[in-house]
Design a protein around this motif. Structure first.
Motif, short mmCIF file in Angstrom:
data_model
loop_
_atom_site.label_atom_id
_atom_site.label_comp_id
_atom_site.label_asym_id
_atom_site.label_seq_id
_atom_site.Cartn_x
_atom_site.Cartn_y
_atom_site.Cartn_z
N VAL A 1 -4.59 -55.63 -19.87
CA VAL A 1 -4.10 -54.81 -18.75
C VAL A 1 -5.14 -54.77 -17.64
O VAL A 1 -4.81 -54.74 -16.46
CB VAL A 1 -3.77 -53.38 -19.25
CG1 VAL A 1 -3.30 -52.51 -18.08
CG2 VAL A 1 -2.73 -53.42 -20.34
N ASP A 2 -6.41 -54.78 -18.02
CA ASP A 2 -7.49 -54.64 -17.04
C ASP A 2 -7.97 -55.98 -16.50
O ASP A 2 -8.85 -56.02 -15.65
CB ASP A 2 -8.69 -53.91 -17.68
CG ASP A 2 -8.27 -52.56 -18.25
OD1 ASP A 2 -7.48 -51.87 -17.58
OD2 ASP A 2 -8.74 -52.21 -19.35
N TYR B 1 2.89 -64.15 -11.73
CA TYR B 1 3.17 -64.54 -13.11
C TYR B 1 3.97 -63.42 -13.76
O TYR B 1 3.74 -62.24 -13.49
CB TYR B 1 1.88 -64.72 -13.92
CG TYR B 1 1.16 -66.01 -13.69
CD1 TYR B 1 1.70 -67.23 -14.09
CD2 TYR B 1 -0.10 -66.02 -13.09
CE1 TYR B 1 1.03 -68.42 -13.89
CE2 TYR B 1 -0.79 -67.21 -12.89
CZ TYR B 1 -0.22 -68.40 -13.29
OH TYR B 1 -0.89 -69.58 -13.09
N LEU B 2 4.90 -63.77 -14.63
CA LEU B 2 5.57 -62.76 -15.44
C LEU B 2 4.57 -62.29 -16.49
O LEU B 2 4.10 -63.09 -17.30
CB LEU B 2 6.81 -63.35 -16.11
CG LEU B 2 7.55 -62.39 -17.04
CD1 LEU B 2 8.18 -61.25 -16.26
CD2 LEU B 2 8.62 -63.13 -17.85
N ARG B 3 4.23 -61.02 -16.46
CA ARG B 3 3.26 -60.46 -17.41
C ARG B 3 3.96 -59.46 -18.33
O ARG B 3 4.66 -58.57 -17.87
CB ARG B 3 2.10 -59.79 -16.68
CG ARG B 3 1.26 -60.79 -15.90
CD ARG B 3 -0.05 -60.19 -15.40
NE ARG B 3 -0.82 -61.20 -14.69
CZ ARG B 3 -1.64 -62.08 -15.25
NH1 ARG B 3 -1.81 -62.06 -16.56
NH2 ARG B 3 -2.29 -62.98 -14.53
N ILE B 4 3.72 -59.65 -19.62
CA ILE B 4 4.22 -58.71 -20.64
C ILE B 4 2.99 -58.16 -21.35
O ILE B 4 2.29 -58.89 -22.05
CB ILE B 4 5.18 -59.41 -21.62
CG1 ILE B 4 6.39 -59.94 -20.86
CG2 ILE B 4 5.61 -58.45 -22.72
CD1 ILE B 4 7.39 -60.69 -21.71
N GLN B 5 2.72 -56.86 -21.12
CA GLN B 5 1.47 -56.26 -21.59
C GLN B 5 1.74 -54.97 -22.36
O GLN B 5 2.87 -54.49 -22.43
CB GLN B 5 0.55 -55.98 -20.39
CG GLN B 5 0.13 -57.24 -19.66
CD GLN B 5 -0.53 -56.95 -18.33
OE1 GLN B 5 -0.08 -56.10 -17.58
NE2 GLN B 5 -1.60 -57.66 -18.02
N SER B 6 0.67 -54.44 -22.93
CA SER B 6 0.73 -53.16 -23.66
C SER B 6 1.83 -53.18 -24.72
O SER B 6 2.59 -52.21 -24.86
CB SER B 6 0.95 -51.99 -22.69
OG SER B 6 -0.07 -51.95 -21.73
N ILE B 7 1.93 -54.28 -25.45
CA ILE B 7 2.94 -54.38 -26.51
C ILE B 7 2.52 -53.48 -27.66
O ILE B 7 1.38 -53.55 -28.15
CB ILE B 7 3.09 -55.83 -27.00
CG1 ILE B 7 3.54 -56.74 -25.84
CG2 ILE B 7 4.10 -55.91 -28.14
CD1 ILE B 7 3.49 -58.22 -26.15
N SER B 8 3.40 -52.58 -28.07
CA SER B 8 3.08 -51.68 -29.18
C SER B 8 4.34 -51.39 -29.97
O SER B 8 5.43 -51.86 -29.62
CB SER B 8 2.45 -50.39 -28.65
OG SER B 8 3.27 -49.82 -27.67
N VAL B 9 4.19 -50.64 -31.05
CA VAL B 9 5.32 -50.36 -31.94
C VAL B 9 5.47 -48.85 -32.09
O VAL B 9 4.51 -48.15 -32.40
CB VAL B 9 5.12 -51.01 -33.32
CG1 VAL B 9 6.29 -50.69 -34.24
CG2 VAL B 9 4.95 -52.51 -33.18
N PHE B 10 6.68 -48.38 -31.86
CA PHE B 10 6.99 -46.97 -32.03
C PHE B 10 7.62 -46.81 -33.39
O PHE B 10 8.69 -47.36 -33.66
CB PHE B 10 7.94 -46.51 -30.92
CG PHE B 10 8.18 -45.04 -30.90
CD1 PHE B 10 7.30 -44.17 -30.28
CD2 PHE B 10 9.32 -44.51 -31.51
CE1 PHE B 10 7.54 -42.80 -30.25
CE2 PHE B 10 9.56 -43.14 -31.49
CZ PHE B 10 8.67 -42.29 -30.86
N ASN B 11 6.95 -46.04 -34.24
CA ASN B 11 7.39 -45.88 -35.62
C ASN B 11 8.30 -44.67 -35.73
O ASN B 11 7.87 -43.55 -35.47
CB ASN B 11 6.16 -45.72 -36.53
CG ASN B 11 6.54 -45.67 -37.99
OD1 ASN B 11 7.36 -44.86 -38.39
ND2 ASN B 11 5.91 -46.53 -38.77
N SER B 12 9.55 -44.90 -36.11
CA SER B 12 10.53 -43.80 -36.14
C SER B 12 10.19 -42.76 -37.21
O SER B 12 10.51 -41.59 -37.06
CB SER B 12 11.92 -44.38 -36.40
OG SER B 12 11.92 -45.10 -37.63
N GLU B 13 9.52 -43.16 -38.29
CA GLU B 13 9.20 -42.22 -39.38
C GLU B 13 8.27 -41.12 -38.91
O GLU B 13 8.40 -39.97 -39.26
CB GLU B 13 8.56 -42.96 -40.55
CG GLU B 13 9.52 -43.84 -41.32
CD GLU B 13 8.81 -44.58 -42.45
OE1 GLU B 13 7.65 -44.24 -42.72
OE2 GLU B 13 9.44 -45.45 -43.06
#
Length: 846
Positions: free
Chosen positions: A343-344, A463-475
């Motif tokens: 990101v930086d 450029y197409l940038r896809i950043q800060s990919i993370s996972v939201f855990n429903s539990e």
């Protein structure tokens, strides 16, 4: 008054001048030879120029010596960065020897090293035309051809569906009134020719690449359209009205898109086009002749994505092991692939890699449904301008299957107009690859239904940038992306305690721990993940070093006994023990390698690494420290070598190497350049009983039928290009060898079993043959179109590394035949395999 001076007879004067010239030529030749003996190549070269200008009839006599002098003088000029003098010397030489393929090839090599690829290609092509059997020039031309005319040109031109859809959209636009056309990034000029054939009155085409511009000129002329298409060798951003084109145009056609849509600069070029080159767009609901308004083909695009599990992507972008052949990797070292997108990060780097997902080895598993990432309207100037400044959009996608989150795969649908579209989806049969955004920095990559993958999407730096990919855990109703490792043994926590735990875990390292980032190429990461490679080297090195250690101990004991006997005779007490001399290991692998550290664990060894980058050296030092090596154990060889081009030298003036590790195969699947020459030098630097790794290689191949390889190598006639004559021109840049192949997923039909093609012995070169005939039995009827090949590298007679194995960081290569050969089961084909320096050629003996 009469003239009293006596005029000499014409014949006598001519004879005197000839004698004087002969004397000067003779003296200059003597001086040139004297200068060569003194290695004064510059003066010798000047003398030879004088000789050849005075006596051109001596060209054949002095040709070889002149070439040698030129090349040595050019090396000195190159070392002194006297570029203009170097090029001047070659120009003089080519005036004297315009048809000398060796001088042409050498000129090309210098130009290529200087970065003048277009010019270099011209000299390599000329050298090959002068002597089609000149293997050095052919190899040079093939390498530079891959730079100048990228292989996707062949695929796109062979994609009949793509050509038909673009042609239909352009025909429709011209029919509706768009009569003046600008083709941005023209390539071969096929879109310009579509426009002209459709009836456009004025067609302009711009192309920045000198090679592609010249190729387009030839193509347009061959199709008799040079009067109707004006070609410009420039960027569209530099086009001015009326300097380059007389007035604004009503239609821009372009395909300056890459797998990530924006990477070829389409946004920047279309903003400039709308502001300076295109007529104003038609507003909604407005009627009128299209000739008065501007428009762009493609009109718009929709970008899609999908989260996937893919072992092949994972092993090329994440180091997945903590222990490599007994060497522990420190937690403070963070390995990053080129596609890592922080990101930086301020630098403009392509934040993705590309893959043909339908052919990725081992396949992939979709963990989410396909989702829409972004839409872009190429006919809306304000929307194009806002793309680069717009804040990132946050996207959350529900997980539908459990698995390991390895990447976000991206493709797009190009809407040429309201009727015609092209998709680059992995489920489509298309010439396109997909953009791959590898996932990094998750504490836990395992996801399951009920979880949500979140990301930020933007178009920074075009450029197409896809950043800060993370996972939201429903539990736990929290983000586990970068901070939280799942632990099944944890007691259930209340919401407040859970939040505190998550915040505490955001601190992933101790305050005093310094994280070392090490950027590696994807092949270097795959190499670190290649366990059989490192285990094989460890076993082979252990055998050699153990053998040499035993031998050394025996010699030391003999010496000690002799010393004791002498001491007894003289009555002296010889109690001091001498420190044993270590065994020296040199690793001259290309890029990042931990083999020297592995060697350092195998006894009294002094390993040397030839890594060049400071970042890589710091990382190797950290790995050494983590594994409790004494600081002086690992040395960096280039710090001891004055000339980096002469890496292969003795470790000490009176010592020799026990093991020299050579990098023999490029990641592309080809032999490394000058590997046999390096092996020859290495043999002279080995101690008795020392070894080069690998000791020898066996090259294997098989006959296949593969339409894919044919289409990736050359344009197939005029039918694919809708009747336009393009193939003969672009196929001049056809390269007979395809590299970076994955045989495990290559669409092909094997027509024979694998056969041994060649043995290359680095330790015992007299076993090598430069020319070999191999009989291959056909086990299935079909058309032979290609001969894929790979290598088995033998570290010794028992330990073998296979460059085609599942764990291999190497790819494979293939020779593609000019003309397919029809074969029947039971037939026998004879292959002629030739080895010259580091080049191997395979032809079918008819």
């Amino acid at each position: 008054m009469p003239n009293l001076r006596t005029r000499p007879r014409r014949g006598a004067g001519r004879g005197a001048r000839a004698a004087g010239r002969d004397e000067l030529v003779s003296r200059s030749l003597q001086s040139a030879e004297h200068c060569l003996g003194a290695q004064d190549f510059g003066t010798a070269y000047a003398h030879y120029l004088l000789v050849l200008s005075l006596a051109p009839e001596l060209k054949d006599v002095v040709k070889e010596t002149f070439q040698y002098t030129l090349f040595r003088w050019a090396e000195e000029l190159d070392a002194l960065s006297r570029t203009q003098d170097l090029l001047g010397c070659y120009e003089q030489a080519l005036e004297l020897f315009p048809d000398d393929e060796v001088i042409c090839n050498s000129m090309g090599e210098h130009l290529f090293r200087m970065g003048f690829r277009d010019e270099a290609a011209g000299y390599f092509r000329k050298a090959v035309k002068l002597n089609p059997d000149f293997s050095d020039a052919k190899e040079n031309f093939y390498r530079v051809a891959n730079w100048l005319v990228e292989r996707w040109h062949f695929l796109m031109l062979n994609d009949t569906r793509r050509n038909m859809i673009y042609n239909a959209a352009i025909q429709k636009a011209v029919r509706l009134g768009s009569r003046s056309v600008l083709d941005i990034g023209a390539g071969t000029g096929i879109l310009s020719m579509f426009a002209k054939k459709a009836g456009a009155h004025l067609v302009y085409a711009c192309e920045l690449s000198k090679t592609m511009y010249e190729l387009a000129c030839d193509v347009v002329a061959a199709n008799e359209m040079e009067a109707g298409i004006k070609l410009l060798h420039m960027k569209s951003l530099d086009i001015e009205i009326p300097k380059h084109i007389p007035e604004r145009v009503s239609l821009v056609v372009t395909e300056t898109v890459d797998a990530g849509l924006f990477g070829e600069g389409i946004v920047e070029s279309l903003i400039h086009a709308w502001e300076h080159l295109l007529l104003q767009p038609k507003t909604k609901g407005e009627n009128g002749n299209c000739e008065k308004y501007g428009k762009v083909i493609p009109a718009s695009a929709v970008i899609f994505g999908m989260a996937v599990e893919c072992v092949e992507i994972r092993r090329h972008h994440r180091v997945g092991i903590k222990d490599i052949a007994g060497i522990c990797l420190p937690t403070s070292v963070k390995f990053q692939s080129p596609a890592y997108s922080s990101v930086d990060a301020e630098e403009t780097v392509e934040p993705y890699t590309t893959e043909k997902m339908s052919r990725v080895p081992g396949g992939y598993l979709a963990l989410t449904e396909c989702f829409e990432i972004m839409t872009v309207d190429f006919n809306n100037l304000q929307e194009l301008k806002s793309l680069a400044t717009k804040k990132p959009d946050k996207i959350g996608i529900p997980v539908i299957k459990e698995g390991i989150l390895d990447a976000i795969v991206v493709w797009f649908v190009l809407q040429l107009d309201d009727e015609h579209s092209l998709s680059t989806s992995p489920s489509e049969e298309t010439c396109w690859e997909q953009a791959v955004y590898p996932v990094h920095d998750l504490a836990d990559y395992w996801i399951k239904p009920g979880d949500q993958v979140t990301m930020e999407v933007s178009c920074q730096d075009c450029y197409l940038r896809i950043q800060s990919i993370s996972v939201f855990n429903s539990e736990h109703e929290m983000d586990v992306g970068k901070s939280f490792t799942k632990n099944k043994d944890l007691l259930p926590l209340g919401n407040e305690a859970e939040l505190c735990s998550a915040l505490a875990n955001l601190q992933t390292s101790k305050p005093d721990a310094v994280e070392q980032t090490c950027a590696l190429e994807s092949t270097e990461i795959a190499l670190l993940n290649n366990i059989p490679y490192h285990e094989g080297f460890k076993m082979a090195m252990k055998k050699v070093l153990s053998s040499l250690t035993l031998e050394k101990r025996g010699q030391a004991m003999d010496t000690q006994c002799q010393s004791n006997e002498m001491s007894c005779e003289s009555g002296q007490n010889n109690s001091e023990q001498s420190v044993p001399e270590p065994l020296y290991v040199l690793d001259v692998s290309e890029g990042f390698s931990i083999l020297p550290i592995i060697a350092g664990t195998l006894g009294q060894v002094k390993p040397y690494s030839s890594v060049e980058k400071d970042q890589h050296r710091m990382t190797l030092d950290l790995i050494s420290e983590t594994n409790h090596f004494p600081k002086e154990t690992l040395e960096f060889w280039l710090r001891h070598v004055e000339d980096e081009s002469a890496v292969l030298q003795r470790p000490k003036s009176d010592k020799l190497w026990s093991i020299i590790i050579l990098d023999v195969i490029e990641p592309s699947g080809l032999l490394q350049q000058e590997i046999m020459e390096k092996a020859a030098i290495s043999r002279c630097l080995l101690q008795s009983g020392g070894k080069i790794f690998p000791q020898y290689m066996l090259m294997f191949g098989l006959l296949v039928e593969s339409q894919t390889l044919v289409e990736e190598s050359a344009v197939q006639g005029t039918e694919r290009t809708l009747g336009f004559n393009i193939a003969p021109f672009i196929n001049q840049f056809q390269v007979p060898i395809r590299v970076f192949l994955d045989l495990s997923s290559l669409p092909c039909i094997p027509l024979s079993k694998p056969v041994e093609l060649l043995r290359l012995d680095l330790m015992t070169p007299y076993l090598n043959t430069s020319n070999r005939e191999v009989k291959v039995c056909i086990c299935k009827s079909g058309q032979v179109t290609a001969i894929p090949f790979w290598y088995h590298m033998y570290l010794d007679d028992e330990i073998r590394l296979d460059t085609s194995s599942e764990a291999s960081h190497w790819k494979q290569a293939a020779v593609v035949l000019d003309n397919p050969i029809q074969v029947e089961m039971g037939d026998e084909l004879v292959l002629n395999v030739q080895h010259h320096k580091s080049n191997v050629s395979i032809t079918v003996k008819q």
